[in-house]
Design an enzyme around this catalytic site. Structure first.
Site, PDB file in Angstrom:
ATOM      1  N   ASP A  38       9.703  -2.590  -7.494  1.00 34.63           N
ATOM      2  CA  ASP A  38       9.105  -2.641  -6.167  1.00 34.63           C
ATOM      3  C   ASP A  38       8.942  -4.130  -5.816  1.00 34.63           C
ATOM      4  OD1 ASP A  38       7.025  -2.035  -4.053  1.00 34.63           O
ATOM      5  OD2 ASP A  38       5.710  -2.888  -5.579  1.00 34.63           O
ATOM      6  N   ASP A 232       3.320  -0.996  -8.443  1.00 40.50           N
ATOM      7  CA  ASP A 232       1.877  -1.236  -8.467  1.00 40.50           C
ATOM      8  C   ASP A 232       1.104  -0.353  -7.491  1.00 40.50           C
ATOM      9  OD1 ASP A 232       2.993  -2.519  -6.198  1.00 40.50           O
ATOM     10  OD2 ASP A 232       1.116  -3.614  -5.956  1.00 40.50           O
ATOM     11  N   ASP A 236       4.175   3.977  -4.970  1.00 38.01           N
ATOM     12  CA  ASP A 236       5.155   3.966  -6.054  1.00 38.01           C
ATOM     13  C   ASP A 236       4.972   5.114  -7.039  1.00 38.01           C
ATOM     14  OD1 ASP A 236       6.281   1.495  -5.145  1.00 38.01           O
ATOM     15  OD2 ASP A 236       4.575   0.449  -6.030  1.00 38.01           O
TER      16      ASP A 236
HETATM   17  P1  ADP Z   1       6.130  -2.244   0.959  1.00 42.97           P
HETATM   18  O1  ADP Z   1       7.173  -1.572   0.108  1.00 42.97           O
HETATM   19  O2  ADP Z   1       6.445  -3.674   1.195  1.00 42.97           O
HETATM   20  O3  ADP Z   1       4.717  -2.022   0.451  1.00 42.97           O
HETATM   21  P2  ADP Z   1       5.546  -0.358   3.200  1.00 42.97           P
HETATM   22  O4  ADP Z   1       6.415   0.849   3.076  1.00 42.97           O
HETATM   23  O5  ADP Z   1       4.110  -0.203   2.882  1.00 42.97           O
HETATM   24  O6  ADP Z   1       6.229  -1.590   2.421  1.00 42.97           O
HETATM   25  O7  ADP Z   1       5.666  -0.907   4.703  1.00 42.97           O
HETATM   26  C1  ADP Z   1       6.919  -1.198   5.248  1.00 42.97           C
HETATM   27  C2  ADP Z   1       6.765  -1.974   6.531  1.00 42.97           C
HETATM   28  O8  ADP Z   1       5.980  -1.246   7.498  1.00 42.97           O
HETATM   29  C3  ADP Z   1       6.059  -3.305   6.378  1.00 42.97           C
HETATM   30  O9  ADP Z   1       6.930  -4.317   5.946  1.00 42.97           O
HETATM   31  C4  ADP Z   1       5.544  -3.530   7.803  1.00 42.97           C
HETATM   32  O10 ADP Z   1       6.567  -4.047   8.617  1.00 42.97           O
HETATM   33  C5  ADP Z   1       5.203  -2.133   8.270  1.00 42.97           C
HETATM   34  N1  ADP Z   1       3.767  -1.852   8.039  1.00 42.97           N
HETATM   35  C6  ADP Z   1       3.228  -1.053   7.085  1.00 42.97           C
HETATM   36  N2  ADP Z   1       1.878  -1.028   7.187  1.00 42.97           N
HETATM   37  C7  ADP Z   1       1.546  -1.846   8.198  1.00 42.97           C
HETATM   38  C8  ADP Z   1       0.309  -2.265   8.812  1.00 42.97           C
HETATM   39  N3  ADP Z   1      -0.890  -1.844   8.386  1.00 42.97           N
HETATM   40  N4  ADP Z   1       0.387  -3.109   9.852  1.00 42.97           N
HETATM   41  C9  ADP Z   1       1.567  -3.538  10.310  1.00 42.97           C
HETATM   42  N5  ADP Z   1       2.758  -3.217   9.786  1.00 42.97           N
HETATM   43  C10 ADP Z   1       2.759  -2.377   8.752  1.00 42.97           C
HETATM   44 MG    MG Z   2       3.960  -2.777  -4.156  1.00 44.13          MG
END
Ligand code: ADP
Ligand code: MG
Length: 287
Positions: A38, A232, A236
């Site tokens: 991740d 983490d 995941d």
């Molecule tokens: P990661 O694998 O980096 O944890 P996520 O699946 O949680 O990614 O989120 C993917 C994308 O969705 C982020 O890169 C962001 O662009 C958008 N995103 C997720 N949560 C938020 C939030 N609370 N505010 C703004 N954008 C968000």
């Molecule tokens: Mg992570």
């Protein structure tokens, strides 16, 4: 495999901060072909900071007030930034987290969206020439989020997370051990590629929705490969369970640690090639 030698192996691992939940996991670690990591919080430190903001004060106020209700690390970075700028937070009337996309909130009678390109597309928000800014941030490994208020583009905020210092070395060792190393993230392709480049990974799977992470692991397993997943986050956990070996980051969430077969203390990535080395030494002695 004799139970005694396995016990010696897991004991040696534990002394190094590699906590196997059982001896069978040590045996399976010996057979790995591929390892999926991740991005946020695993390869990077998971402590993002706002580096750029473009928009007016109202946009920042609504953006930060909305993000106060989110548990996402990106939200934490935005709230910290607004607090530093002495922004007055306002109460949120309705809050919706849209996994993998962003947030949708109602504040002071206004409809506020914060998130990625996909979120804006889904709501038919025209970001116009700001696409260029977005691309520039992403090319530099930053995660950029767009803000729309009542259907209009109102600003962009970029956040950067730094890679763990030992990540390039750990990945190099894994590759030298003959493993295929893959990065898996919900973040966009360009940001993901920029971070992957910094750590020496050339196989990236980006823009994966939280519920799709486990499917990506299954796709690699379908190629007749034994796969480890390292993560983490709560996101995941299903992938950690699906993988032949789930590896949790010790500094990560309780949910990820529960779901994994082994945990590496302090989130030190060098402990992963070390675990593999111990597994090889243990199993070879048995045979
Ligand atoms: P990661 O694998 O980096 O944890 P996520 O699946 O949680 O990614 O989120 C993917 C994308 O969705 C982020 O890169 C962001 O662009 C958008 N995103 C997720 N949560 C938020 C939030 N609370 N505010 C703004 N954008 C968000
Ligand atoms: Mg992570």
């Amino acid at each position: 495999a004799t139970p005694t030698s396995i016990m010696v192996g897991t004991g040696r691992a534990a002394e190094n901060g590699i906590l196997f939940k059982g001896g069978e996991h040590l045996e399976r670690t010996h057979q790995l072909d591929a390892i999926v990591l991740d991005k946020t919080g695993t390869i990077t430190k998971g402590k993002p900071e706002v580096t750029d903001f473009s928009g007016d004060e109202e946009a920042l106020q609504l953006l930060a007030s909305g993000e106060k209700g989110s548990e996402h690390p990106l939200a934490g970075a935005i709230v910290a930034y607004a607090t530093e700028k002495a922004i007055d937070f306002v109460e949120v009337d309705e809050f919706d987290a849209i996994p993998g996309h962003g947030i949708e909130v109602k504040i002071s009678g206004k409809h506020v969206l914060v998130g990625n390109r996909k979120l804006m597309d889904d709501h038919h928000i025209d970001i116009g020439a700001n696409e260029e800014k977005l691309v520039e941030f992403e090319t530099n490994g930053k995660t950029a989020m767009l803000i729309a208020i009542d259907g209009e583009y109102r600003g962009i905020v970029a956040v950067a997370d730094t890679i763990k210092e030992t990540a390039p070395q750990a990945i190099k060792e894994l590759q030298e051990q003959g493993l295929e190393v893959i990065m898996l993230t919900g973040d966009n392709e360009r940001t993901a590629q920029a971070i992957a480049k910094q750590v020496g990974i050339d196989h990236v799977i980006a823009q994966v929705l939280p519920e799709e992470k486990a499917d990506k692991v299954k796709e690699i397993q379908a190629l007749d490969k034994k796969v480890a997943m390292v993560g983490d986050g709560v996101n995941d956990a299903p992938a950690l369970v699906t993988a032949d070996i789930g590896i949790a980051i010790g500094t990560g969430t309780e949910v990820a640690i529960e779901a994994a077969d082994l945990t590496i203390l302090g989130g030190e990535l060098l402990l992963i090639p070390k675990a593999i080395k111990i597994s090889h030494a243990t199993i070879k002695n048995i045979r």
